[in-house]
Design an enzyme around this catalytic site. Structure first.
Site, short mmCIF file in Angstrom:
data_model
loop_
_atom_site.label_atom_id
_atom_site.label_comp_id
_atom_site.label_asym_id
_atom_site.label_seq_id
_atom_site.Cartn_x
_atom_site.Cartn_y
_atom_site.Cartn_z
N PHE A 163 -11.18 9.28 7.05
CA PHE A 163 -10.91 7.88 7.35
C PHE A 163 -10.06 7.86 8.61
CE2 PHE A 163 -8.61 3.85 6.77
CZ PHE A 163 -9.70 3.01 6.65
N ASP A 208 -5.18 13.36 0.82
CA ASP A 208 -5.28 11.91 0.76
C ASP A 208 -6.18 11.57 -0.43
OD1 ASP A 208 -6.15 9.26 1.01
OD2 ASP A 208 -5.97 9.28 3.18
N TYR A 268 -4.74 0.19 -4.22
CA TYR A 268 -5.52 -1.05 -4.35
C TYR A 268 -6.99 -0.82 -4.60
CZ TYR A 268 -5.50 -0.20 0.75
OH TYR A 268 -5.57 0.36 2.00
N LYS A 269 -7.39 0.44 -4.73
CA LYS A 269 -8.79 0.72 -5.04
C LYS A 269 -8.93 0.92 -6.55
CE LYS A 269 -9.30 2.82 -0.46
NZ LYS A 269 -10.04 1.76 0.25
N ARG A 289 -22.26 0.91 0.76
CA ARG A 289 -21.37 1.62 -0.17
C ARG A 289 -21.34 0.89 -1.50
NH1 ARG A 289 -15.32 3.06 1.49
NH2 ARG A 289 -15.20 0.82 1.07
#
Lengths: 412, 412
Positions: free
Chosen positions: A132, A201, A226-227, A375
């Site tokens: 990312f 990560d 938050y995922k 996705r």
């Protein structure tokens, strides 16, 4: 009812996590974007209201002590710890993932360079080239500020480039784009064999699969909440520093919250012991306590059960896509092997932007990543097998309508 | 009714900001700790509920675009800008004050060292030795990571130590402990005359008095939003980078949110133009939108009127303390001269911890700072003159009970 719909019904009937869905606010949309923003847990709105109206509005500053505000970063860290395979006292919550990447990576470089010298002069940071982007940008900054050079390589090439010059390695556990799960135990061991320190990560793995930080001897790790942890938009991230490294962890952000005696207001900086050495400034209480409420859905949920359902969901999605979409209609970027798969499926298709727009219109929410990736994230706590069958069915309809030669589009 | 109580009544009757008090959730406590945590604005709970239940719970990821989440940092920055005398496009909200101090100070050092060399080799960061500790700690880290040495001096000594080696200077506008207001225009001019860059910390001035960032040519500034801006516990801080410096601002935290094309997910970092170059990671939406609602109380409020009332409040408090407390009962650490006074009064007294405990018990809330300081903050939007008279009266009662020889106490 189609054969796959019948199969979905059976799978849902025997799903031991099925009851968890009622702990989230959901509608008739198939929400496959929990790997971007987790759905709202039912417990959150009431908790936030209490924090705002009573703790802030009535108790005001008394809440720093009486309301447990001050200790929230390490208390909530301890709540996340079991989800990433960490014993208590090693995880602290606060700041964004990017800020935590800086803390962890500069910290890792400093760990690799003992204060009293000796050993090789380590001056290289290795970073996943497919990562990312923010991790790469922040790694570049960490390299610049510690006098290192940055070496971006594909994760599979990491073991080959490690050596006496390697100070630290930053890796993603699951690739945000392809959903590929990297081999944390063996890559960690390879980094250690080279005498370097690794930062993982966990943004796209924590809450979806076992991480095993302690078991595999990981040095430092960061992740967002938050995922799959459903903490809310932009909720604070976390930092893991392995217990035996904490005394030597030397943060580039030594804010007053990480002081051994924060209210001493002393001119000299003396770092606190333990996980809270990773704290910086005043914790963001509204978001942090919303996250704490959100984490209650994990009570009594074994991570192994989550992983088993996650794999069953993605397996079933691939099965449905194969059945409904004509051969060659999409290319799957996500590995078939369970050992290499996170909790998302990424499909490549020209016109992916338009495909996703139409999917969302028809109640199937995934997301689009430049230039041509669809996705679909599968959150085991609230996605069911009937959702999966419906998503694949609607996807097949939309793919039949959107020509494959349409150029990829930029989302609004 | 005493003479001072009568005077308070008259002052309240002619207070043009008196109506603002109704926009806050307050009770019969005299709340003089708004310089630690501002009171809850009435508009906040409903807004937060909407953000949680509808924007997150129902719209989910759509809110990133439709709900204005993505642009919140710069939009809310523009709302703060007039309060600190800045034109739009120069303030961005996000992260803690400590994190923003790192951004600003490393950025300032880099501004002082032109990319193509030339000029003196600037290798010194000057920092206010009396500053809030976190600023000093973070300044130490910034110095370490930019190859500078840290030089702590008292603000009055700053002009005397500036020279060719000075890269950057970090100063507090108002001292958190004594309430002393430093001379921003003349200190900024002195730093500029030495060819260096100045970073001002506005935590204890923004929202209480005019700052005039643009007018006085300040380079960079940071501040929190949970004191006089009433954003809530740990609400996000802000960063100001003067418009003509933005193109050269080189952040130590180049997260993906500050990329020119954040959703391009590009491997190379290309910083965005404007204030949003100061962004880092995903913004903390719950806290950020609570702050946005809180800032609505400033609609139509001239900062000059706030300053006038602030001075009237602190003048009147000193008058009441002098009238009610026997001579020598407390020592005032805050300067008498208006030009040197922020919006708080700090009184020194042995046994200050016990004094504050009793004051709070009797409904007068200030705070205690080690080792012997009583702090009283006066927020002009919701503190009235009758509050001030009552606070001084209760203070005199408590001081009469608590022996001055009691040792200073550590708060629980």
């Amino acid at each position: 009812m189609s054969e796959l719909a019948t199969k979905a019904e059976k799978l849902d009937a025997s799903d031991e996590l099925a009851a968890k869905r009622a702990e989230f606010v959901l509608d008739d949309v198939v929400y496959l974007d929990g790997n971007s923003l987790g759905a709202l847990p039912v417990a959150v709105p009431g908790r936030v209201e209490d924090v705002v109206r009573r703790q802030w509005g009535e108790l005001r500053i008394r809440s720093w002590t009486e309301g447990g505000w001050w200790t929230a970063p390490e208390r909530i860290g301890d709540r996340i710890a079991p989800l990433v395979g960490a014993a208590a006292g090693q995880v602290v919550v606060g700041d964004s993932t990017s800020v935590n990447v800086l803390k962890a990576l500069v910290g890792a470089v400093r760990l690799a360079r003992p204060a009293h010298g000796g050993g090789p002069a380590r001056d290289e940071i290795v970073v996943d080239a497919t990562t990312f982007p923010t991790d790469g940008y922040i790694a570049g900054s960490a390299a610049r500020m510690t006098g290192c050079t940055l070496r971006p390589v594909a994760p599979s090439d990491v073991p080959g480039v490690l050596g006496d010059r390697t100070a630290a390695v930053l890796l993603n556990h699951v690739d945000y784009r392809t959903g590929r799960l990297h081999d944390l135990p063996s890559l960690t061991a390879a980094v250690h064999a080279a005498g370097a320190y690794v930062v993982w990560d966990l943004c796209h793995s924590a809450g979806a699969l076992p991480v095993g930080l302690d078991e595999h001897g990981v040095d430092l790790a960061v992740g967002c909440t938050y995922k799959y942890l459903n903490g809310g938009p932009g909720s604070p991230a976390y930092l893991y520093v392995r217990a035996d490294l904490q005394d030597r962890f030397d943060s580039p952000l030594p804010g007053w919250n990480s002081h051994a005696e924060p209210f001493g207001m002393r001119e000299d900086y003396e770092p606190a012991a333990g996980a809270l050495r990773g704290r910086v400034g005043t914790p963001d209480i509204l978001s942090m306590l919303a996250l704490e409420a959100a984490l209650e859905v994990w009570d009594g949920v074994p991570v192994d059960a989550v992983r088993a359902k996650s794999l069953a969901l993605t397996d079933f999605f691939l099965e449905c896509v194969e059945a409904y979409v004509p051969a060659g209609g999409v290319e799957c970027l996500t590995p078939r092997a369970h050992a290499e798969r996170g909790s998302q499926i990424a499909l490549r298709r020209a016109g992916a932007g338009e495909v996703m727009r139409r999917l969302i219109e028809r109640g199937v929410v995934g997301d689009f990543r430049q230039p041509d990736v669809l996705r679909f994230g599968f959150t085991p706590l609230y996605v069911g097998f009937a959702d999966v069958e419906r998503a694949a069915r609607v996807l097949a309809e939309v793919l039949a309508e959107v020509p494959a030669e349409v150029p990829a589009e930029v989302p609004a």
